[in-house]
Design a protein around this motif. Structure first.
Motif, PDB file in Angstrom:
ATOM      1  N   PRO A 697      -6.866  11.225  17.309  1.00  0.00           N
ATOM      2  CA  PRO A 697      -7.281  10.538  18.474  1.00  0.00           C
ATOM      3  C   PRO A 697      -7.861   9.038  18.137  1.00  0.00           C
ATOM      4  O   PRO A 697      -7.954   8.242  19.328  1.00  0.00           O
ATOM      5  N   GLY A 698      -7.900   8.654  16.855  1.00  0.00           N
ATOM      6  CA  GLY A 698      -8.465   7.351  16.644  1.00  0.00           C
ATOM      7  C   GLY A 698      -7.291   6.267  16.110  1.00  0.00           C
ATOM      8  O   GLY A 698      -6.234   6.873  15.824  1.00  0.00           O
ATOM      9  N   ASN A 699      -7.557   5.247  15.852  1.00  0.00           N
ATOM     10  CA  ASN A 699      -6.584   3.948  15.373  1.00  0.00           C
ATOM     11  C   ASN A 699      -6.661   4.118  13.811  1.00  0.00           C
ATOM     12  O   ASN A 699      -7.700   3.766  13.288  1.00  0.00           O
ATOM     13  N   LEU A 700      -5.534   4.181  13.217  1.00  0.00           N
ATOM     14  CA  LEU A 700      -5.667   4.587  11.717  1.00  0.00           C
ATOM     15  C   LEU A 700      -5.239   3.085  10.995  1.00  0.00           C
ATOM     16  O   LEU A 700      -4.855   3.034   9.976  1.00  0.00           O
ATOM     17  N   ASN A 701      -5.082   1.928  11.675  1.00  0.00           N
ATOM     18  CA  ASN A 701      -4.372   0.774  11.320  1.00  0.00           C
ATOM     19  C   ASN A 701      -5.097  -0.083  10.279  1.00  0.00           C
ATOM     20  O   ASN A 701      -4.875  -0.586   9.271  1.00  0.00           O
ATOM     21  N   ASP A 702      -6.802   0.378  10.334  1.00  0.00           N
ATOM     22  CA  ASP A 702      -7.396  -0.228   9.317  1.00  0.00           C
ATOM     23  C   ASP A 702      -7.399   0.465   7.979  1.00  0.00           C
ATOM     24  O   ASP A 702      -7.851   0.019   6.895  1.00  0.00           O
ATOM     25  N   THR A 703      -6.452   1.764   8.017  1.00  0.00           N
ATOM     26  CA  THR A 703      -6.350   2.404   6.735  1.00  0.00           C
ATOM     27  C   THR A 703      -5.325   1.813   6.025  1.00  0.00           C
ATOM     28  O   THR A 703      -5.053   2.128   4.653  1.00  0.00           O
ATOM     29  N   LEU A 704      -4.233   0.927   6.435  1.00  0.00           N
ATOM     30  CA  LEU A 704      -3.096   0.632   5.831  1.00  0.00           C
ATOM     31  C   LEU A 704      -3.481  -0.693   4.842  1.00  0.00           C
ATOM     32  O   LEU A 704      -4.341  -1.607   5.164  1.00  0.00           O
ATOM     33  N   ILE A 705      -3.011  -0.612   3.600  1.00  0.00           N
ATOM     34  CA  ILE A 705      -3.266  -1.746   2.647  1.00  0.00           C
ATOM     35  C   ILE A 705      -2.005  -1.780   1.927  1.00  0.00           C
ATOM     36  O   ILE A 705      -0.981  -1.052   1.749  1.00  0.00           O
ATOM     37  N   SER A 706      -1.889  -2.994   0.967  1.00  0.00           N
ATOM     38  CA  SER A 706      -0.618  -3.459   0.354  1.00  0.00           C
ATOM     39  C   SER A 706      -1.024  -3.568  -1.116  1.00  0.00           C
ATOM     40  O   SER A 706      -1.857  -4.350  -1.222  1.00  0.00           O
ATOM     41  N   ASN A 707       0.110  -3.451  -1.885  1.00  0.00           N
ATOM     42  CA  ASN A 707      -0.193  -3.532  -3.293  1.00  0.00           C
ATOM     43  C   ASN A 707       0.847  -4.791  -3.774  1.00  0.00           C
ATOM     44  O   ASN A 707       1.917  -4.678  -3.646  1.00  0.00           O
ATOM     45  N   THR A 708       0.348  -6.062  -3.832  1.00  0.00           N
ATOM     46  CA  THR A 708       0.960  -7.183  -4.075  1.00  0.00           C
ATOM     47  C   THR A 708       0.889  -7.700  -5.557  1.00  0.00           C
ATOM     48  O   THR A 708       1.181  -8.769  -6.375  1.00  0.00           O
ATOM     49  N   SER A 709       0.568  -6.646  -6.632  1.00  0.00           N
ATOM     50  CA  SER A 709       0.117  -6.720  -7.950  1.00  0.00           C
ATOM     51  C   SER A 709       1.135  -7.512  -8.710  1.00  0.00           C
ATOM     52  O   SER A 709       1.119  -8.175  -9.757  1.00  0.00           O
ATOM     53  N   ALA A 710       2.473  -6.972  -8.370  1.00  0.00           N
ATOM     54  CA  ALA A 710       3.853  -7.232  -8.948  1.00  0.00           C
ATOM     55  C   ALA A 710       4.395  -8.623  -8.827  1.00  0.00           C
ATOM     56  O   ALA A 710       5.273  -9.213  -9.175  1.00  0.00           O
TER      57      ALA A 710
END
Length: 750
Positions: A697-710
């Motif tokens: 029912p809600g927006n999940l976009n704020d749960t998306l993250i990226s890993n740029t450590s490499a």
């Protein structure tokens, strides 16, 4: 020379003595007034001659009770006085108050009186506490003067009461009492039993006679207010500083008047040696044993020698009784000079005590007996037996006043309906008279002195059917059927006819009840009664219905069963019955509501059983139930059975299929190219992406993250950046991670 106060006291006591011994009040008062006038004393206040009572009110010594001082002295030692029993408390009913309910440390005269208690003070309980009080010291002087003047022993008590209260209930005392009113006033009530057969008895004689009848010569008899109703009672208002004399045996009580407190002292003559009979016994004890003298006292009490023997014995002013003057000296010697003087003293005015009596005492002085001695002939009601005149036996009489007969005459027996009006006298034959109308005598050849009282009334359910005449009791007969009587102890000559009319649908529940009018009650469900009346009864219903019928008036109380055909869809299989309805054989019809949701995603908390309704041909409301076999978190197809049952037991069912499909996993969608070039030595700007979840029912976009450590933006090469969900969705599901390829290149010319 005698002082004025002494003259008043002495003359007053003389008046009391004179009144006690039957001197008329007006004569005694006249003599006293003459004596006082010569002594220069104030007039004596005496009882109104119309009162005609052996009691007088006289003036006393000048006022001596310093009430304010006594009030103060009582308050100073009230706790000790209560604890020692010098002061006791009485409630408004004259009952002793338990001291557990009183705080003795803070009790005062005012607080106790305000609480409604009367104070009873008995100095003899602890003389050390009361001897120093001024009022009691002066009171002791008064007490000693009375004792010295009368030659008797006195006990003194004191009573303090709040307005309208009394300290003691009605009672008698064991000796004559003098009452002195200290403060305020009291209304005294003095009573004596009525005695129509004692025509020459004074008020005090009747009172003392009642005490003797109760074997209460020592006095102190208690009475209830109700017991005074049958007595002759007089009242008098005792004012401050007046003296009241109450002869022994008179029932009395006092109540404080309505305004202000009341305080008075009592001086009671202690019984030993206070009466003439005690004086004789005391003298007897000088020469004979105690047992013999006590027996002598009992003889004198039984010998009917006149109440003078019981009178209060004044020392100087008295009317002495006559002791029986014929003694057998060889058997009983009385050397006492004082007793011999008493024996020789003549009668004063009582001829009834001059008859001859012989006192005999056994040689061991164990007992004495008073025996009447014949003087030649016998009188009425007696006959000669050896040397004595003996009373006639029952059924015999002797009407001669002077005779030598050795037997009595036989009485004539009375017949039924009569009684002996001579009261069974042994000096006269029977006088048979007809019984009064209120009595009867059913015995024949009898000597009864009274008739039997007739039954005065009948009990409930009965009436007087016959008066019975003079030979039979009244007859009570039971009320006949249709009549009744509800009065206890009634004198009715007939019973009441029953009058309550019962309505249709009712019956008389008490047709044989002779104690009450008709009582109407409703017929039972299987009976009826169509009319109204005085003696109606319900009849049992007998009509029956056949197959396919029902009784349409099963609850009617005014008619028999009436039958109708069963409605469509119902049956009644019995051939002879009176049931009130037919069987319903059609089951309820179940229907799934329109637009019902039958498919649900697992693990979404959105599942709910769809609604099914039911209708029945009878129109009754049907409750629908279903099986609970769906597992909302397990993908599958489920058959749910709905059912509804009507009141006749018919059951309708409906099967509904419900599908639970698997939960949908979120998906990550990247923005920008999957493979993107990046200029070396420049900051990396991540285009990110978004999350798609159809069931969320809600927006999940704020749960998306990226890993740029490499990623190394300063070194040429290809690098992978991973994208994933930081937290799962509401079902606990997370999207699979995705990667973006970043190539670090140098495209900028030098």
């Amino acid at each position: 020379m005698i002082g004025r106060a002494q003259a008043v006291a002495a003359t007053s006591l003389w008046i009391l003595a004179a009144i006690t011994h039957a001197v008329p009040i007006d004569m005694a008062a006249a003599s006293a007034l003459h004596a006082l006038s010569e002594a220069g004393a104030s007039p004596i206040i005496s009882v109104d001659p119309m009162l005609q009572i052996d009691t007088a009110i006289v003036s006393t010594l000048p006022e001596y009770a310093d009430w304010p001082l006594l009030h103060k002295q009582l308050d100073q030692t009230m706790g000790q006085l209560l604890e020692a029993g010098v002061v006791s408390l009485r409630d408004s009913a004259g009952e002793v108050v338990v001291l557990d309910s009183i705080d003795e440390t803070v009790a005062t005269v005012d607080s106790l009186l305000t609480a409604g208690y009367s104070l009873v003070i008995k100095p003899e309980q602890d003389p050390s506490l009361s001897s120093s009080m001024h009022a009691f010291t002066v009171s002791n002087d008064i007490s000693r003067q009375i004792q010295d003047h009368l030659g008797v022993v006195i006990s003194d008590h004191f009573y303090i009461s709040p307005p309208s209260q009394r300290a003691l209930s009605p009672h008698t005392d064991g000796g004559d009492v003098f009452v002195h009113q200290w403060a305020g006033s009291k209304l005294w009530t003095l009573c004596a039993p009525k005695a129509p057969d004692c025509t020459n008895c004074t008020f005090a004689d009747r009172a003392l006679r009642a005490e003797l009848a109760k074997s209460a010569f020592e006095g102190c008899t208690s009475y209830t207010d109700e017991q005074l109703a049958g007595m002759e009672c007089r009242t008098l208002d005792l004012q401050e500083n007046e003296l009241l004399y109450i002869p022994r045996g008179v029932v009395h009580f006092a109540r404080a008047n309505t305004t202000g407190l009341s305080a008075h002292a009592t001086y009671q003559v202690i019984p030993p040696s206070a009466t003439w009979i005690d004086l004789v016994v005391d003298e007897c004890s000088r020469t004979a044993t105690t047992r013999a003298c006590n027996e002598l006292k009992e003889q004198l009490l039984r010998a009917d020698l006149g109440f003078r023997w019981l009178n209060f014995r004044f020392k100087d002013v008295h009317v002495a009784p006559v002791l029986p003057n014929q003694l057998t000296a060889s058997e009983y010697t009385l050397p006492s000079t004082r007793l011999a003087e008493l024996i020789a003293r003549p009668a004063s005015n009582d001829d009834s005590i001059t008859r001859k009596i012989t006192l005999t005492v056994a040689k061991d002085a164990a007992a004495a007996h008073a025996i009447a001695t014949p003087a030649g002939t016998c009188g009425k009601g007696t006959y000669h037996k050896t040397v004595k005149c003996v009373s006639c036996e029952s059924g015999k009489y002797q009407d001669s006043s002077s005779h030598l007969s050795t037997s009595c005459k036989s009485k004539t027996y009375c017949s039924a309906g009569t009684y002996d009006a001579n009261g069974g006298s042994n000096s006269a034959n029977t006088n048979c008279r007809t019984c009064p109308s209120s009595s009867y005598q059913d015995a024949s050849n009898h000597l009864s002195t009274s008739c039997k009282p007739k039954r005065s009334s009948c009990s409930i359910g009965y009436y007087i059917s016959s008066d019975g005449g003079t030979t039979k009791n009244r007859v009570c007969s039971k009320c006949a059927k249709g009549t009744w009587m509800d009065i206890k102890d009634n004198t009715a000559r007939q019973c009441y006819p029953k009058s309550v009319v019962c309505s249709p649908g009712q019956e008389v529940s008490n047709p044989n009840d002779n104690k009450a009018d008709n009582i109407c009650v409703a017929c039972s469900r299987d009976s009826y009664q169509p009319s109204q009346g005085l003696n109606v009864q319900c009849a049992r219903k007998v009509n029956t219905c056949g197959v396919g019928e029902y009784a349409n008036n099963a609850d009617s109380l005014v008619s028999d069963y009436n039958c109708s055909r069963c409605p469509p869809g119902t049956i009644r299989p019995e051939s002879s019955h009176h049931f009130s309805k037919c069987y319903d054989v059609t089951p309820p019809e179940l229907t799934l509501v329109a637009n019902a949701i039958l498919q649900f995603e697992a693990q979404t908390d959105t599942f709910a059983y769809p609604t099914v309704t039911a209708t029945d041909t009878t129109g009754e409301t049907i409750t629908v139930t279903h099986t609970n076999n769906v597992h909302p978190d397990t993908p599958n197809s489920y058959d749910v059975t709905y059912s509804g049952k009507d009141s006749s037991g018919n059951v309708g069912t409906l099967v509904v299929q419900i599908t639970i499909f698997a939960a949908r996993v979120p998906v990550i969608v990247l923005l920008g190219p999957i493979v993107m070039p990046h200029e070396v030595h420049t900051p990396f700007v991540d285009p990110m992406g978004y999350v798609i979840d159809e069931g969320e029912p809600g927006n999940l976009n704020d749960t998306l993250i990226s890993n740029t450590s490499a990623l190394d933006i300063h070194t040429f090469g290809s690098y992978l950046v991973m994208y994933f969900m930081r937290t799962p969705d509401s079902q606990g599901l997370s999207a699979p991670p995705v990667w973006r390829t970043v190539n670090v290149v140098d495209t900028t010319p030098p």
